[in-house]
Design a protein around this motif. Structure first.
Motif, PDB file in Angstrom:
ATOM      1  N   HIS A 148       0.792  -1.199   0.232  1.00 41.33           N
ATOM      2  CA  HIS A 148      -0.052   0.105  -0.117  1.00 41.33           C
ATOM      3  C   HIS A 148       1.020   1.266  -0.002  1.00 41.33           C
ATOM      4  O   HIS A 148       1.570   1.497   1.015  1.00 41.33           O
ATOM      5  N   ARG A 150       0.969   4.847  -0.013  1.00 41.73           N
ATOM      6  CA  ARG A 150       0.237   6.176   0.268  1.00 41.73           C
ATOM      7  C   ARG A 150       1.064   7.442  -0.206  1.00 41.73           C
ATOM      8  O   ARG A 150       1.852   7.957   0.807  1.00 41.73           O
ATOM      9  N   LYS A 172      -5.689   5.028   3.258  1.00 37.21           N
ATOM     10  CA  LYS A 172      -5.815   3.847   2.938  1.00 37.21           C
ATOM     11  C   LYS A 172      -7.129   3.100   3.138  1.00 37.21           C
ATOM     12  O   LYS A 172      -7.774   3.494   4.164  1.00 37.21           O
ATOM     13  N   GLN A 175      -9.233  -1.692   6.810  1.00 30.90           N
ATOM     14  CA  GLN A 175      -8.610  -3.063   6.706  1.00 30.90           C
ATOM     15  C   GLN A 175      -9.699  -3.665   7.988  1.00 30.90           C
ATOM     16  O   GLN A 175     -10.128  -3.408   8.886  1.00 30.90           O
ATOM     17  N   ASP A 178      -7.118  -3.511  11.646  1.00 28.96           N
ATOM     18  CA  ASP A 178      -6.160  -2.240  11.644  1.00 28.96           C
ATOM     19  C   ASP A 178      -4.940  -2.396  11.750  1.00 28.96           C
ATOM     20  O   ASP A 178      -4.608  -2.994  12.989  1.00 28.96           O
ATOM     21  N   LYS A 179      -3.868  -1.973  10.952  1.00 31.55           N
ATOM     22  CA  LYS A 179      -2.575  -2.059  11.052  1.00 31.55           C
ATOM     23  C   LYS A 179      -2.301  -3.532  11.198  1.00 31.55           C
ATOM     24  O   LYS A 179      -0.989  -4.134  11.847  1.00 31.55           O
ATOM     25  N   GLY A 180      -2.996  -4.517  10.912  1.00 31.12           N
ATOM     26  CA  GLY A 180      -2.728  -5.907  10.878  1.00 31.12           C
ATOM     27  C   GLY A 180      -2.216  -6.447   9.475  1.00 31.12           C
ATOM     28  O   GLY A 180      -2.428  -5.869   8.461  1.00 31.12           O
TER      29      GLY A 180
END
Length: 516
Positions: A148, A150, A172, A175, A178-180
């Motif tokens: 990803h 950004r 983004k 997901q 999150d932040k996984g």
């Protein structure tokens, strides 16, 4: 029995008569006990070593020199209870290669001649056609890394003039975690593999390692916990819809729960609740024990028909709410089937009568509710009356603690609930649908053995609800979960209806799967 005048006056003769009567009485008791013990042993052997189905091939009796009984086995009623057609041990396959499915991607591999010169004149031969053959090949699933990127932007003029450059970074998409690490598709694959295909996480760990990627099973456990929490609002919506059903099927089974500090697992319970045709969802619920509080809480406020077994925990629901009990003829039939070893004649009489009820159900299977109800009233009710008279008569003559007495008593105690199905066209004759729904739990615990704790078991119940409801609508669970997990985090609660399996199938199944 001899009268007083017929008895001898000799004391010794009277003693002999008393002793003979005692011996006959003891012999009768011993025979009855021996018959009960044999029946119990036969039932245990059949349970652990016999066939799971209640069917047999009558021709196999000739192997033991026995004569086949006169009344034929009702294979259709057994198939109705099992939920699938019965097949022989060696099913016949069609000869020749079968046509490969059209939806599979075709990859053209061309094979051309190296030497096109004619062996007779030396001129180059022209192409006149081609022979095409198809070969099925497997391409292993692969893990890919989505990067990803950004992009960040800033105002050069403001930065040059000494002001805030107003830096902004592209957002983004939300997901599942999150932040996984996992994307929606990987998360759906792990869930479907464990709870749909009954694959323990340690085996998944080895499968990923074959692709040189190490994902610890503890990490995958955490992923599944996050996914279960994410879909909780959707499960609540499905629960609300099921509670609006006219009739609900329910049953429960054991789930071993790991107990810290003990070598043995304790027993939790998983309950399933199946909605009717207008609310076609299957919802699972977990409770730490089998107390009546579990179904009472889940069914709180429900009004309608509840089809279940004879578990006493439902009695409070029947008595305190406007809920009508519907019993299961498959349970009643099974008890007569088990009594064959000790009382074959009566067992076959009962099974023949019950088979008549199932014959009516097969005939009414494709009819609408009104036609089904009319058929039941016309043909099933007279059979039910015959069964009731038979039960009343046989209850007076069977041994009190025999398997046949147990079967008769069960049917007598449940009689009103056993006849309720004949009063409505939308009710079912048995509760086999919920028993089949719990097979996934039974298969799972044979593979992954236990749940780590109560929270993990609750999480399994939520995810099972989605997988079972998908299969009820003939939806690929992995494709469905991928779509739901990718979007549900950013969807308002009032719009969750789009993720109900039937709505998703109608509106979104044709859309390409979003891998972002």
């Amino acid at each position: 029995m001899a009268t007083v005048d017929e008895l001898p006056n000799d004391v010794e003769a009277l003693k002999r008569i008393i002793i003979e009567q005692q011996e006959r009485h003891q012999a009768e008791i011993a025979a009855a006990v021996d018959e009960a013990v044999k029946a119990a042993v036969a039932a245990i052997l059949r349970r652990y070593y016999g066939p799971r189905s209640e069917s047999f091939d009558p021709r196999q009796l000739f192997l033991f020199g026995q004569q086949v009984v006169d009344s034929p086995l009702d294979m259709a009623s057994v198939e109705e209870e099992v939920g699938e057609p019965l097949t022989t041990r060696r099913p016949r396959h069609k000869h020749g290669r079968q046509q490969l499915p059209e939806h599979l991607e075709r990859i053209e591999i061309e094979h051309d001649l190296d030497d096109k010169a004619c062996p007779a004149c030396g001129c180059e031969r022209c192409r006149i056609g081609a022979e095409i053959s198809e070969q099925l090949e497997y391409f292993p699933a692969s893990l890919k890394v989505l990067r990803h990127v950004r992009y960040k932007y800033a105002c050069e003029k403001c930065d040059h003039d000494g002001y805030n450059p107003n830096i902004a970074t592209a957002a983004k998409p939300p997901q599942p975690i999150d932040k996984g690490l996992p994307g929606p598709s990987l998360l759906a694959y792990v869930i479907a593999s464990k709870l749909g295909d009954h694959l323990p996480l340690y085996r998944l760990e080895r499968i990923f390692e074959r692709q040189q990627v190490h994902i610890a099973r503890s990490t995958m456990c955490a992923w599944m916990r996050h996914a279960g929490e994410l879909v909780q609002p959707l499960i609540e919506l499905m629960t609300e819809r099921v509670r609006n059903s006219q009739a609900i099927h329910t049953d429960d089974t054991v789930v071993p729960i790991q107990s810290p500090g003990s070598k043995q697992c304790r027993k939790g319970r998983v309950w399933c609740y199946l909605g009717d045709a207008a609310h076609p969802y299957t919802v699972y619920d977990y409770t730490p024990n089998r107390s009546r509080d579990g179904p009472a809480k889940w069914l709180s406020g429900y009004e309608g028909y509840l089809q279940a077994d004879a578990y006493g925990g439902y009695d409070g629901v029947y008595h305190s709410q406007n809920v009508t009990e519907v019993a299961c003829w498959a349970h009643a039939r099974r008890k007569f089937y088990d009594a064959q070893d000790s009382d074959e004649r009566r067992a076959r009489q009962a099974l023949t009568l019950i088979a008549e009820l199932y014959a009516v159900e097969r005939e009414a299977k494709d009819a609408d509710e009104a036609a089904r109800l009319a058929l039941r009233q016309d043909r099933s009710v007279p059979v039910l009356d015959r069964i009731k008279r038979w039960l009343d008569a046989e209850q007076e003559v069977v041994l009190p603690r025999s398997p046949m007495a147990t079967a008769i008593t069960y049917a007598q105690n449940q009689w009103q609930a056993l006849t309720t199905y004949a009063t409505q066209g939308f009710l079912n004759i048995d509760n086999n649908a919920s028993e089949r729904a719990l097979k996934r739990v039974a298969l799972g615990r044979k593979n992954w053995l236990f749940a780590g704790n109560d929270a993990a078991a609750e999480n399994h119940a939520r995810l099972w609800s989605l997988i079972a409801s998908c299969e009820r609508h003939k939806i690929d669970p992995q494709r469905y979960l991928t779509s739901v997990l990718a979007k549900i985090g950013s969807t308002p609660k009032e719009e969750l209806g789009q993720f109900l399996p039937d709505a998703w199938k109608a509106e979104d199944a044709a859309e390409p799967m979003d891998q972002s």
